[in-house]
Design an enzyme around this catalytic site. Structure first.
Site, PDB file in Angstrom:
ATOM      1  N   HIS A 150       5.254 -21.634   9.527  1.00 50.09           N
ATOM      2  CA  HIS A 150       4.158 -22.556  10.420  1.00 50.09           C
ATOM      3  C   HIS A 150       3.087 -21.651  10.768  1.00 50.09           C
ATOM      4  O   HIS A 150       3.151 -20.460  10.774  1.00 50.09           O
ATOM      5  CB  HIS A 150       5.046 -23.190  11.676  1.00 50.09           C
ATOM      6  N   HIS A 196       7.645 -28.005  13.427  1.00 49.89           N
ATOM      7  CA  HIS A 196       6.064 -27.843  13.594  1.00 49.89           C
ATOM      8  C   HIS A 196       5.766 -27.279  12.021  1.00 49.89           C
ATOM      9  O   HIS A 196       6.443 -26.197  11.761  1.00 49.89           O
ATOM     10  CB  HIS A 196       5.343 -27.234  14.490  1.00 49.89           C
ATOM     11  N   HIS A 210      -0.794 -16.961  15.761  1.00 49.22           N
ATOM     12  CA  HIS A 210       0.195 -16.188  15.032  1.00 49.22           C
ATOM     13  C   HIS A 210       0.271 -17.125  13.751  1.00 49.22           C
ATOM     14  O   HIS A 210       0.065 -18.161  13.648  1.00 49.22           O
ATOM     15  CB  HIS A 210       1.444 -16.049  15.645  1.00 49.22           C
ATOM     16  N   TYR A 251       8.304 -12.423  18.140  1.00 50.62           N
ATOM     17  CA  TYR A 251       6.787 -12.103  17.978  1.00 50.62           C
ATOM     18  C   TYR A 251       6.451 -10.498  17.609  1.00 50.62           C
ATOM     19  O   TYR A 251       7.016  -9.679  18.626  1.00 50.62           O
ATOM     20  CB  TYR A 251       5.947 -12.513  19.206  1.00 50.62           C
ATOM     21  N   GLU A 261       5.412 -13.887  13.447  1.00 53.30           N
ATOM     22  CA  GLU A 261       6.585 -14.321  14.159  1.00 53.30           C
ATOM     23  C   GLU A 261       7.620 -14.508  13.108  1.00 53.30           C
ATOM     24  O   GLU A 261       7.341 -14.791  11.942  1.00 53.30           O
ATOM     25  CB  GLU A 261       6.349 -15.800  14.821  1.00 53.30           C
TER      26      GLU A 261
HETATM   27  C1  M3P Z   1       5.716 -21.004  18.983  1.00 55.43           C
HETATM   28  C2  M3P Z   1       6.569 -21.864  18.057  1.00 55.43           C
HETATM   29  C3  M3P Z   1       2.195 -20.484  22.648  1.00 55.43           C
HETATM   30  C4  M3P Z   1       3.357 -21.143  22.076  1.00 55.43           C
HETATM   31  C5  M3P Z   1       3.906 -20.810  20.814  1.00 55.43           C
HETATM   32  C6  M3P Z   1       5.079 -21.314  20.232  1.00 55.43           C
HETATM   33  C7  M3P Z   1       1.555 -19.809  21.869  1.00 55.43           C
HETATM   34  O1  M3P Z   1       4.980 -19.961  18.465  1.00 55.43           O
HETATM   35  O2  M3P Z   1       7.149 -21.286  17.187  1.00 55.43           O
HETATM   36  O3  M3P Z   1       6.911 -22.906  18.857  1.00 55.43           O
HETATM   37  O4  M3P Z   1       1.918 -21.090  23.681  1.00 55.43           O
HETATM   38 FE    FE Z   2       5.538 -20.145  16.224  1.00 59.50          FE
END
Ligand code: M3P
Ligand code: FE
Length: 303
Positions: A150, A196, A210, A251, A261
């Site tokens: 993702h 997601h 990311h 990350y 990630e």
């Molecule tokens: C993820 C995920 C932020 C949340 C990131 C969440 C940047 O990366 O894979 O659920 O607030």
């Molecule tokens: Fe993510």
């Protein structure tokens, strides 16, 4: 019918040799094609030509991201919906882009360039289709994720972006973060029955937060942390667990500063999955369930 899955992410790097070395030796992707100023890479269980395109440019960042549609007609149908919304759509003909046929490109409301394609060159995974082994050769270097999973982009107006992805492209929301006035600060959207395929979180238009590679289990996440630390890679957060998506995660930054990630776990939402809501005061748990922190570098650093 409609959008199927994330196909590839195209990024710019000011040091193509260094980026290619990192993504092939530390991440463990295969370089499938290398031209003077572009490299194409893929993971071991991916069937298409590539999932990551690195292009030399003096400025780091996102060139574009590409989703595959399920049927050839979808491209035409979605083009009409995009134009009705007011997007300028550019048709990219076969032969213009490596590893794929005709596509359409357009700017999404938050400014990033998105592409939709149906025909992808099927070059096959590393296992083959005849009496395949259940795992890749143990000699693969690095983390060796099976596939891209993702990505996360930023938007100044998350609500507007969500409406676009829902109404024009047919994405379904699995989770959202709301502020005290019920404005969306983040949305998690899917087409592939995963938590997601893309998430959109409040931040500057045009930015990428990311992109993430799938790992098959938590033990592989632990091993990935060892490999990252051994290679001196800057870890941003984790290994830990998200509240949002329930995924296990690390990350880290590639050598030029793009955040990567690795991700596993989560759940398999049906198309009628009722979305989960997080309130802003619980966003620390949503982001990092064990730590319960809203880490400022994590929220504010993007490319
Ligand atoms: C993820 C995920 C932020 C949340 C990131 C969440 C940047 O990366 O894979 O659920 O607030
Ligand atoms: Fe993510």
């Amino acid at each position: 019918m409609g959008v199927l899955r994330l196909a590839h992410v195209d990024v710019r790097t000011p040091d193509l040799d260094l980026s290619t070395a990192y993504y092939s030796e530390v991440l463990g992707l295969s370089v499938v094609r290398r031209d003077d100023d572009v490299a194409y890479l893929k993971c071991w269980d991916e069937e298409d030509h590539h999932s990551l395109r690195l292009r030399y440019d003096s400025r780091i960042g996102l060139d574009s991201f590409t989703f595959r549609v399920e049927a050839e007609d979808d491209l035409h149908d979605l083009e009409k919906k995009l134009e009705a919304y007011g997007c300028a759509v550019r048709r990219v003909s076969r032969g213009e882009a490596v590893g794929q046929g005709e596509s359409i490109r357009f700017e999404i409301p938050s400014g990033q360039t998105m592409e939709l394609v149906w025909e992808l060159e099927k070059t096959g995974n590393l296992l083959g289709k005849l009496n395949p082994a259940p795992m890749p050769p143990p000699t693969l270097p690095g983390i060796a994720p099976p596939r891209l999973d993702h990505m996360l982009i930023n938007a100044e107006e998350v609500g507007e972006s969500y409406a676009f992805f829902r109404d024009v492209l047919g994405f379904r929301m699995t989770e959202q973060v709301l502020d005290a006035n019920n404005h969306q600060l983040g949305v998690w959207l899917e087409r592939s029955h995963s938590p997601h395929d893309i998430a959109i979180v409040n931040g500057p238009n045009g930015a990428m937060h990311h992109f993430a590679f799938w790992l098959d289990d938590w033990d592989h996440v632990r091993k990935a942390a060892d490999i990252l630390a051994y290679n001196g890679v800057q870890i941003d957060q984790g290994p830990t667990r998200h509240g949002v998506t329930r995924g296990n995660t690390i990350y880290f930054f590639d050598p030029l500063g793009i955040r990567n990630e690795v991700f596993t776990g989560g759940y398999s939402p049906d198309p009628d999955f009722p979305a989960i809501t997080w309130t802003e005061d619980q966003f620390g748990r949503g982001l990092f369930y064990y730590e319960n922190v809203v880490a400022q570098r994590f929220l504010r650093f993007h490319t």
